[in-house]
Design a protein around this motif. Structure first.
Motif, PDB file in Angstrom:
ATOM      1  N   VAL A  74       0.853  -1.195   0.000  1.00  5.31           N
ATOM      2  CA  VAL A  74       0.000   0.000   0.000  1.00  5.31           C
ATOM      3  C   VAL A  74       0.887   1.242   0.000  1.00  5.31           C
ATOM      4  CG1 VAL A  74      -1.759   1.315   1.249  1.00  5.31           C
ATOM      5  CG2 VAL A  74      -1.852  -1.162   1.274  1.00  5.31           C
ATOM      6  N   VAL A 120       0.309   5.427   0.683  1.00  3.37           N
ATOM      7  CA  VAL A 120      -0.647   6.420   1.185  1.00  3.37           C
ATOM      8  C   VAL A 120       0.007   7.795   1.192  1.00  3.37           C
ATOM      9  CG1 VAL A 120      -2.019   7.148   3.174  1.00  3.37           C
ATOM     10  CG2 VAL A 120      -1.866   4.721   2.596  1.00  3.37           C
ATOM     11  N   ILE A 160      -5.268   6.538  -0.074  1.00  3.30           N
ATOM     12  CA  ILE A 160      -4.539   5.434  -0.688  1.00  3.30           C
ATOM     13  C   ILE A 160      -4.269   5.774  -2.147  1.00  3.30           C
ATOM     14  CG2 ILE A 160      -4.664   3.001  -1.361  1.00  3.30           C
ATOM     15  CD1 ILE A 160      -6.426   2.611   1.185  1.00  3.30           C
TER      16      ILE A 160
END
Length: 565
Positions: A484, A486, A491
């Motif tokens: 991920v 961010v 996101i």
């Protein structure tokens, strides 16, 4: 008996072969010469070369050079981020017909069920996937894994047809100092193949390690280190992965004389890297570009590998051996035009005909819910240990900096490239959270997070903003693990890896595209590393010098101990 008689009859030319490759030349890895003539195949085996043969099926390979299928001598399929079935589809068309894997990534998450998954999958692939048994789960007692495997557990999964022996023995201090649990595992595989892992080990310590019966090793990062290991009887595996790039340092020692004792491996290579550069085919090309002879490069990629791991049925294009054959346009460029694996043509039809195995390790991310305050780094003294990244290496520097606490927290400092790094236990065992500092990402904002975190595979997060770090880590629980990115509370990119938090269920092409988006999103944060997620993953591996971090805290690997807070 009938199969044996059939092979002999086809070899002699008394009956037509099942398959003939016509018009090419065989590259002989014993003498370095090119042999003209047909290659005759009966079932899975080569039965004739250097002559004319009739066959039921003839494939025209006019103008091509035929080389033995490539053998990757050490890798973790999980680090390709795809299942064994997609890994097969990704690399076998590039000429990799045998891969010797250590499934310790998935074993650290779900134990023996992960090893059994790979053993079952190996029976349905086009490539021959050899499944070594994971020796160090966990790698040390300075981390929290999802499972533990002892000698009794290993005995329960021994003797599978895919097996060769015991996978990389990472706990080299345990070997040298005769830890009873270590000795128990080594004794179980006495007389069988035991793979090594001993970075920067030398002198009497190396003698002691090799005396345990360990014969192969892939952690040499300098020519001097590799030569000492070679001279002491170890087969050295030249590694070129997505993060660990040792090929250029070791290429000067790959000569026609030494190539019998050198092999090639990738260790960890993802679909994006494979798509942009290649796999073992890339290593062969690069070695030749740097000055190694084609004989040395191709011998290391097949014959030497087969000999090192006791695979006596492959490594040459010769009668009686497995029909693992790669037809290349040119030895120097090493572009596979046709691949045969065990006598089968590697193509879409062959891949579609494979049986499958249900994935395992679902819903394995059981981390605590995190908030920004969990990423504070408490401490009263300014002197602070810093992990220093060496790009292209999994070894790190042990640096120190003066960081003054402010309101009980040592804050990240963009100006000095000091980012917060954290590891969060995600197996549902204790909820540990450890924080520290890392230099080398050049991250300016936001956060990146991953459940690919060697070898325990907890959650690793690096960032400049605590809120973004919490969002990234919490998102990993929601998607069953993965990667991920961010920024500013949102996101930017992600890739779900629901199989034990390590592997995607998507085709490798879609994984490759997701990695492109993740890399771009990381670059938007200021990250300059080519492979930031795999580089992050190795910062948590406490068996590679010099400074690492686990959920227990910062680890001084040279002393093999947790640094007091």
């Amino acid at each position: 008996m009938k199969e044996l008689e059939k092979r002999i009859a086809q070899a002699k030319g008394d009956i037509p072969a099942d398959l003939v490759l016509r018009g090419g030349r065989v590259f002989d890895l014993i003498t370095g010469s090119l042999i003209a003539g047909d290659v005759a195949i009966c079932g899975e085996r080569i039965v004739g070369i250097g002559d004319e043969y009739d066959a039921t099926d003839i494939i025209d390979v006019d103008g091509l050079i035929l080389v033995p299928g490539f053998i990757d001598t050490h890798l973790h399929v999980e680090s390709s981020l795809v299942t064994p079935f997609e890994f097969d589809r990704c690399v076998t068309p590039r000429g990799v017909t045998t891969a010797i894997c250590d499934p310790h990534e998935i074993a650290n998450v779900i134990g023996l069920d992960g090893i059994r998954y790979f053993q079952q999958a190996s029976q349905h692939l086009l490539m021959d996937l050899r499944v070594q048994l994971s020796s160090c789960v966990p790698s040390t007692d300075m981390e929290t894994s999802g499972a533990q495997i002892d000698a009794d557990d290993l005995q329960r999964v021994m003797n599978h047809p895919s097996g060769i022996g015991l996978a990389e023995f990472m706990n080299y201090p345990g070997v040298i100092h005769r830890d009873p649990k270590v000795i128990e595992k080594l004794a179980l595989f006495d007389g069988k193949h035991i793979d090594g892992h001993c970075p920067q080990l030398g002198g009497r310590d190396l003698n002691a390690y090799i005396s345990a019966g360990i014969r192969t090793e892939h952690e040499a990062t300098t020519a001097q280190e590799a030569l000492e290991k070679l001279r002491k009887g170890m087969r050295v595996l030249i590694r070129e992965g997505s993060v660990s790039k040792d090929l250029e340092a070791l290429q000067p020692i790959l000569t026609d004389a030494t190539s019998a004792y050198l092999c090639l491996c990738t260790d960890d290579r993802n679909p994006l890297d494979i798509g942009e550069h290649g796999h073992l085919d890339y290593m062969i090309r690069r070695l030749i570009q740097l000055g190694s002879s084609p004989l040395a490069a191709y011998r290391a990629a097949s014959l030497s590998a087969a000999e090192a791991f006791g695979l006596k049925d492959r490594g040459l294009i010769a009668p009686g051996l497995r029909a693992d054959i790669v037809a290349v346009d040119d030895l120097a460029t090493c572009h596979a035009q046709l691949v045969l694996a065990g006598g089968k043509v590697v193509d879409d039809t062959a891949f579609a005909a494979r049986a499958s195995v249900d994935p395992v390790g679902r819903n394995s991310v059981r981390a605590p819910q995190l908030s920004a305050r969990d990423f504070r780094a408490a401490g009263n003294r300014a002197r602070t240990d810093i992990i220093g990244i060496i790009e292209g290496k999994i070894i790190t520097r042990h640096l120190t900096e003066e960081i003054q606490p402010v309101d009980g927290d040592k804050r990240p400092d963009q100006a000095r490239d000091l980012a917060r790094i954290a590891v969060i236990e995600r197996h549902g065992r204790n909820g540990n959270i450890a924080t520290g500092f890392v230099r080398g990402f050049n991250i300016e904002r936001g956060a990146i997070a991953s459940t690919v975190c060697h070898d325990h595979h907890n959650i690793a997060v690096v960032g400049m903003d605590y809120e973004d770090m919490a969002i990234a880590a919490n998102r990993l629980s929601g998607i069953e693990g993965g990667f991920v990115v961010v920024r500013d509370g949102k996101i930017q990119a992600e890739l779900a890896l629901p199989v034990a938090g390590l592997m995607s269920l998507l085709p490798f092409e879609q994984v490759r595209d997701a990695l492109i988006a993740l890399r771009a999103a990381a670059q938007e944060l200021g990250v300059t590393l080519e492979e930031p997620f795999l580089q992050l993953a190795f910062l948590a591996l406490p068996v590679i010098p010099a400074l690492k971090i686990t959920d227990h805290g910062m680890v001084d690997v040279t002393r093999f101990e947790i640094i007091a807070g």
